[in-house]
Design a protein around this motif. Structure first.
Motif, PDB file in Angstrom:
ATOM      1  N   ILE A 133       0.922  -1.075  -0.020  1.00  0.00           N
ATOM      2  CA  ILE A 133      -0.026   0.108  -0.011  1.00  0.00           C
ATOM      3  C   ILE A 133       0.903   1.209  -0.090  1.00  0.00           C
ATOM      4  CG2 ILE A 133      -1.929   1.238   1.195  1.00  0.00           C
ATOM      5  CD1 ILE A 133      -2.686  -1.255   2.466  1.00  0.00           C
ATOM      6  N   ALA A 134       0.420   2.342  -0.809  1.00  0.00           N
ATOM      7  CA  ALA A 134       1.031   3.427  -0.758  1.00  0.00           C
ATOM      8  C   ALA A 134       0.950   4.211   0.462  1.00  0.00           C
ATOM      9  CB  ALA A 134       0.560   4.304  -1.989  1.00  0.00           C
ATOM     10  N   GLY A 135       1.959   4.856   1.088  1.00  0.00           N
ATOM     11  CA  GLY A 135       1.885   5.382   2.261  1.00  0.00           C
ATOM     12  C   GLY A 135       1.527   6.880   1.883  1.00  0.00           C
ATOM     13  N   PHE A 136       1.445   7.720   2.910  1.00  0.00           N
ATOM     14  CA  PHE A 136       1.643   8.925   2.892  1.00  0.00           C
ATOM     15  C   PHE A 136       0.233   9.663   2.259  1.00  0.00           C
ATOM     16  CE2 PHE A 136       3.326  12.509   0.033  1.00  0.00           C
ATOM     17  CZ  PHE A 136       3.821  13.354   0.905  1.00  0.00           C
ATOM     18  N   GLN A 137      -0.636   8.656   1.577  1.00  0.00           N
ATOM     19  CA  GLN A 137      -1.657   9.516   0.888  1.00  0.00           C
ATOM     20  C   GLN A 137      -3.027   8.816   1.128  1.00  0.00           C
ATOM     21  OE1 GLN A 137      -1.571   6.712  -3.362  1.00  0.00           O
ATOM     22  NE2 GLN A 137       0.282   7.801  -2.765  1.00  0.00           N
ATOM     23  N   GLY A 138      -3.934   9.551   0.702  1.00  0.00           N
ATOM     24  CA  GLY A 138      -5.192   9.343   0.948  1.00  0.00           C
ATOM     25  C   GLY A 138      -6.212  10.048  -0.073  1.00  0.00           C
ATOM     26  N   ILE A 139      -7.342   9.972   0.644  1.00  0.00           N
ATOM     27  CA  ILE A 139      -8.409  10.672  -0.751  1.00  0.00           C
ATOM     28  C   ILE A 139      -9.456  11.091   0.403  1.00  0.00           C
ATOM     29  CG2 ILE A 139      -9.750   8.460  -0.542  1.00  0.00           C
ATOM     30  CD1 ILE A 139      -9.963   9.107  -3.820  1.00  0.00           C
ATOM     31  N   ASP A 140     -10.139  12.430   0.073  1.00  0.00           N
ATOM     32  CA  ASP A 140     -11.068  12.903   0.685  1.00  0.00           C
ATOM     33  C   ASP A 140     -12.383  12.490   0.250  1.00  0.00           C
ATOM     34  OD1 ASP A 140     -11.779  14.503  -1.394  1.00  0.00           O
ATOM     35  OD2 ASP A 140     -10.952  16.479  -0.427  1.00  0.00           O
ATOM     36  N   GLU A 141     -13.410  13.249   0.727  1.00  0.00           N
ATOM     37  CA  GLU A 141     -14.718  12.803   0.430  1.00  0.00           C
ATOM     38  C   GLU A 141     -15.358  13.171  -0.868  1.00  0.00           C
ATOM     39  OE1 GLU A 141     -17.087  14.071   3.870  1.00  0.00           O
ATOM     40  OE2 GLU A 141     -17.004  12.111   4.829  1.00  0.00           O
ATOM     41  N   GLN A 142     -14.501  14.240  -1.222  1.00  0.00           N
ATOM     42  CA  GLN A 142     -14.833  14.646  -2.712  1.00  0.00           C
ATOM     43  C   GLN A 142     -14.098  13.773  -3.595  1.00  0.00           C
ATOM     44  OE1 GLN A 142     -14.084  17.470  -0.511  1.00  0.00           O
ATOM     45  NE2 GLN A 142     -16.090  17.059   0.069  1.00  0.00           N
ATOM     46  N   GLY A 143     -13.358  12.790  -3.350  1.00  0.00           N
ATOM     47  CA  GLY A 143     -12.409  12.070  -4.162  1.00  0.00           C
ATOM     48  C   GLY A 143     -11.084  12.668  -4.590  1.00  0.00           C
ATOM     49  N   ASP A 144     -10.644  13.742  -3.896  1.00  0.00           N
ATOM     50  CA  ASP A 144      -9.809  14.195  -4.110  1.00  0.00           C
ATOM     51  C   ASP A 144      -8.452  13.790  -3.659  1.00  0.00           C
ATOM     52  OD1 ASP A 144     -10.624  16.410  -5.996  1.00  0.00           O
ATOM     53  OD2 ASP A 144     -10.955  17.804  -4.455  1.00  0.00           O
ATOM     54  N   ILE A 145      -7.243  13.578  -4.249  1.00  0.00           N
ATOM     55  CA  ILE A 145      -6.117  12.883  -3.566  1.00  0.00           C
ATOM     56  C   ILE A 145      -5.560  13.851  -2.347  1.00  0.00           C
ATOM     57  CG2 ILE A 145      -3.824  12.341  -3.958  1.00  0.00           C
ATOM     58  CD1 ILE A 145      -4.734  11.561  -6.947  1.00  0.00           C
ATOM     59  N   THR A 146      -5.230  13.363  -1.131  1.00  0.00           N
ATOM     60  CA  THR A 146      -4.697  14.191  -0.314  1.00  0.00           C
ATOM     61  C   THR A 146      -3.234  13.550   0.109  1.00  0.00           C
ATOM     62  OG1 THR A 146      -5.543  12.801   1.362  1.00  0.00           O
ATOM     63  CG2 THR A 146      -6.941  14.906   0.758  1.00  0.00           C
ATOM     64  N   THR A 147      -2.274  14.249   0.780  1.00  0.00           N
ATOM     65  CA  THR A 147      -1.208  13.685   1.445  1.00  0.00           C
ATOM     66  C   THR A 147      -1.171  14.119   2.912  1.00  0.00           C
ATOM     67  OG1 THR A 147       0.424  15.380   0.597  1.00  0.00           O
ATOM     68  CG2 THR A 147       0.053  13.638  -0.915  1.00  0.00           C
ATOM     69  N   LEU A 148      -0.475  13.331   3.526  1.00  0.00           N
ATOM     70  CA  LEU A 148      -0.608  13.369   4.959  1.00  0.00           C
ATOM     71  C   LEU A 148       0.597  14.300   5.722  1.00  0.00           C
ATOM     72  CD1 LEU A 148      -0.961   9.684   6.051  1.00  0.00           C
ATOM     73  CD2 LEU A 148      -2.572  11.375   5.485  1.00  0.00           C
ATOM     74  N   GLY A 149       1.562  14.906   4.717  1.00  0.00           N
ATOM     75  CA  GLY A 149       2.539  15.585   5.177  1.00  0.00           C
ATOM     76  C   GLY A 149       3.814  14.691   5.315  1.00  0.00           C
ATOM     77  N   ARG A 150       4.912  15.304   5.268  1.00  0.00           N
ATOM     78  CA  ARG A 150       6.242  14.543   5.230  1.00  0.00           C
ATOM     79  C   ARG A 150       6.027  13.654   6.458  1.00  0.00           C
ATOM     80  NH1 ARG A 150      11.359  15.689   2.251  1.00  0.00           N
ATOM     81  NH2 ARG A 150      10.484  16.713   0.477  1.00  0.00           N
ATOM     82  N   GLY A 151       6.595  12.180   6.132  1.00  0.00           N
ATOM     83  CA  GLY A 151       6.603  11.421   7.322  1.00  0.00           C
ATOM     84  C   GLY A 151       5.252  10.491   7.563  1.00  0.00           C
ATOM     85  N   GLY A 152       4.497  10.994   6.668  1.00  0.00           N
ATOM     86  CA  GLY A 152       2.921  10.523   6.727  1.00  0.00           C
ATOM     87  C   GLY A 152       2.783   8.966   6.646  1.00  0.00           C
ATOM     88  N   SER A 153       3.990   8.443   5.985  1.00  0.00           N
ATOM     89  CA  SER A 153       3.903   6.985   5.792  1.00  0.00           C
ATOM     90  C   SER A 153       3.675   5.949   6.986  1.00  0.00           C
ATOM     91  CB  SER A 153       4.997   6.445   4.859  1.00  0.00           C
ATOM     92  OG  SER A 153       4.908   7.085   3.526  1.00  0.00           O
ATOM     93  N   ASP A 154       4.656   6.656   7.776  1.00  0.00           N
ATOM     94  CA  ASP A 154       4.352   6.056   9.261  1.00  0.00           C
ATOM     95  C   ASP A 154       2.810   6.015   9.677  1.00  0.00           C
ATOM     96  OD1 ASP A 154       7.132   5.734   9.224  1.00  0.00           O
ATOM     97  OD2 ASP A 154       7.716   7.283  10.737  1.00  0.00           O
TER      98      ASP A 154
END
Lengths: 407, 407
Positions: free
Chosen positions: A133-154
């Motif tokens: 699974i790709a760390g650091f990233q997600g998706i919001d309720e509108q379906g837009d790609i988000t990132t968690l900020g540096r180190g977010g993979s942890d």
């Protein structure tokens, strides 16, 4: 059979050879009979390369588009690692954050995870596959790609471990565990076999770069056993566990520090209810995180002095905002200093032992280190000092509390 | 106010400067009052770079994972182009194939588009934004990332134009339009102002690299006016339109050719019903596209000879399959030749004019070019010849049909 979530950072997957080495390690765990989910970062250098491209177009790239751009980094890694696993005869399947519905809020570049749909991952694990699974990233309720900020993979790894109720979340990194302090500053620093979540939380929040703080919060909240270990050497690493009795003996676990601090003070604010909120509200609205907050009685009784610290990167913006607020409040003066650091003593044992604070202050005074701010919590004492005293302060405290001796 | 879909290929977005130039062109269209959707490819070189990484891990990368990997190429471009537009004061929003639900089948690396949900795109256009969409990619019903194969960005653009009922789909490329034949082979080749869909379809399928064939099929099927034009120069390009009267006069529109051909023959197949299916079925199952098919009576009346052409890349696999099939069918012999090319005369006018085929064969014979296979359709005549005759054949026909003269 255990369910293990493993996270490999950018250095661990920084080249084709390293990706192959990670694949081999993952395959060995799976061959032992464990179910393995792997969370990866972008190959080292990739995120910086992408940011550089973006900055050629916009000094401050559109946050939404920056996330679209940066999330490709991890996507490349998941595909390559899955191929490396397949090449070693280990069936694997990759997923982006969006594909496993790592639902976040919409704060681009620093989103927070809200929910994960683990059904698809479970189905693959049941079918004997490793899930990447790709760390650091997600998706919001509108379906837009988000990132968690540096180190977010942890954080991704821990959130996934929590959603899957994994037996352990292993964070592979370029160090072999959590140390009593940074070995580059104090060569006598010692690796800890275990540390409590609360201690790790303080260590992480205070600048120990081993783990990202939000991942520790998450792990604590969802009671995910967390282990930090090296992706280059064999070893047990450091287990971050829930408090248990044998920890009580160790008064102090470690010394954390942070170089990236800046201090801001408003002098002579009229001392009225709600003044702290009026000062910090606009700072929070600008998405600037405030760390230490100290309020003292001012020169006269009708006013108060208010000091707080922020990340050094946010110093200039925070100072601008604070000046405007100070005008509105009729404060006397705003001052600031971006050449300070924070040093903290961390230990669960501190709760039940008096005298630790005084021993700390005495040790620093003996070396002529002037303390500019103090702040305490249940399990830590932090002091702000001039940045030139960082190394001396850390070494002095490491010795004063006997951290170089095995517990 | 028109709704325009523009597609820019890898060369057009091959550097930060070129992305900025594309942004400027897009912004000008929008400033004119048009609604603009932009479909982009990966920056030139990026797809090859990613494939090279994958091949270091697996000689034949897992198709599913290859799509996860390759789709990052366009994702980088959409983010950068949206930033470039924002930097020029033009509000823009990027979407991956998955985000606008470009639903495809699950044939990884060569998926076909089934459906597009255009609602989100329309909302952005109504809000005055330029919408930037990653070409070449989609998502299947399981939520897996798919790619359409090389050149698939053209198809994406047309499919999006169809879904949005766009007024025009503009394909920006490094040539300024469709020519009577490839100017690198025949310097006298002439740019056409318009061409019919049927002709373009034949030109594209026969190796004119300007447009990807599936995109032309799509455009024809959904009646999307298509225009090919240069992203580096100003100009009207070539409009691909529905047949109209003034086209009737032009007997021949152009000469297409394809270098990437290979020919396979089974000799002495027992002549029974269903034999063509038994020969081509296994080829189709291996996902190999068959182009020309010719069946003749064999040496004796009980058997037949069967010849077909495939892409040269598929020659080795097709030959393997064909040998197995020939054994099963009790055929006498299998032969093949991968050093052939195909040259085709294309023109809607051909339908109503006799004698074109014979003029074609006569011109080739005069130059001593031996014809190995012939195949005809309503609007084209194709011949297969030895590859050494390609240039000579094209130039001979270009002159014989007066294509260097304005229509």
């Amino acid at each position: 059979m255990a369910l293990i979530v493993q996270k490999y950072g950018g250095t661990s997957v920084g080249s084709i050879e390293r990706i192959q080495a990670v694949a081999e390690r993952v395959r060995r765990w799976r061959d032992q009979g464990d179910q393995v989910v792997v969370v990866v970062s972008a190959m080292s250098g990739e995120t910086d390369r992408l940011i550089k491209l973006a900055k050629q177009l916009q000094e401050r790239p559109e946050p939404r588009e920056l996330d679209v751009l940066l999330s490709t980094g991890e996507q490349v890694t998941i595909a390559l690692l899955s191929m490396a696993l397949a090449a070693q005869g280990c069936p694997a399947r990759s997923y982006t954050g969006a594909q496993v519905h790592i639902l976040t809020d919409s704060a681009h570049n620093k989103a927070r995870i809200r929910d994960i749909d683990a059904a698809r991952v479970r189905a693959d694990l049941e079918a004997g596959r490793v899930v990447v699974i790709a760390g650091f990233q997600g998706i919001d309720e509108q379906g837009d790609i988000t990132t968690l900020g540096r180190g977010g993979s942890d954080t991704s790894a821990v959130a996934i471990a929590a959603a899957l109720k994994a037996d352990e979340c292993q964070i592979y990194t370029d160090v072999d565990g959590v140390y009593t302090t940074d070995p580059r500053v104090e060569p006598k620093a010692r690796k800890l076999d275990r540390i409590t979540f609360e201690e790790m939380l303080e260590m992480a929040s205070l600048g120990s770069k081993v783990l990202q703080i939000r991942s520790v919060e998450f792990a604590g909240k969802y009671r995910v056993p967390l282990r930090v270990l090296s992706s280059f050497e064999e070893g047990e690493g450091t287990l971050i566990s829930f408090e248990d009795n044998d920890v009580e003996d160790a008064k102090i676990s470690g010394i954390a520090f942070s170089r990236d601090e800046a201090k801001l003070t408003v002098l002579g604010v009229p001392d009225q209810p709600g003044v702290a909120h009026r000062i910090l509200g606009p700072i929070a609205e600008a998405n600037i995180e405030v760390d230490m907050i100290v309020q003292n009685v001012g020169a006269d009784e009708a006013t108060t002095d208010f000091t707080f610290t922020v990340h050094r990167n946010d110093y200039a913006s925070a100072l601008d905002i604070l000046k405007r607020t100070a005008d509105e409040l009729g404060a006397r003066q705003v001052t600031g200093d971006a050449t300070i650091v924070k040093i903290s003593l961390v230990g669960v044992g501190m709760r039940s032992h008096a005298g630790i604070a005084s021993r700390m202050f005495a040790s620093l005074a003996k070396e002529g280190i002037n303390i500019r701010m103090i702040s305490t919590s249940e399990i830590k004492i932090s002091v702000v000092v001039d940045e030139k005293y960082l190394e001396l302060g850390v070494r002095t405290l490491h010795e004063a509390f006997g951290l170089d001796q095995p517990a």
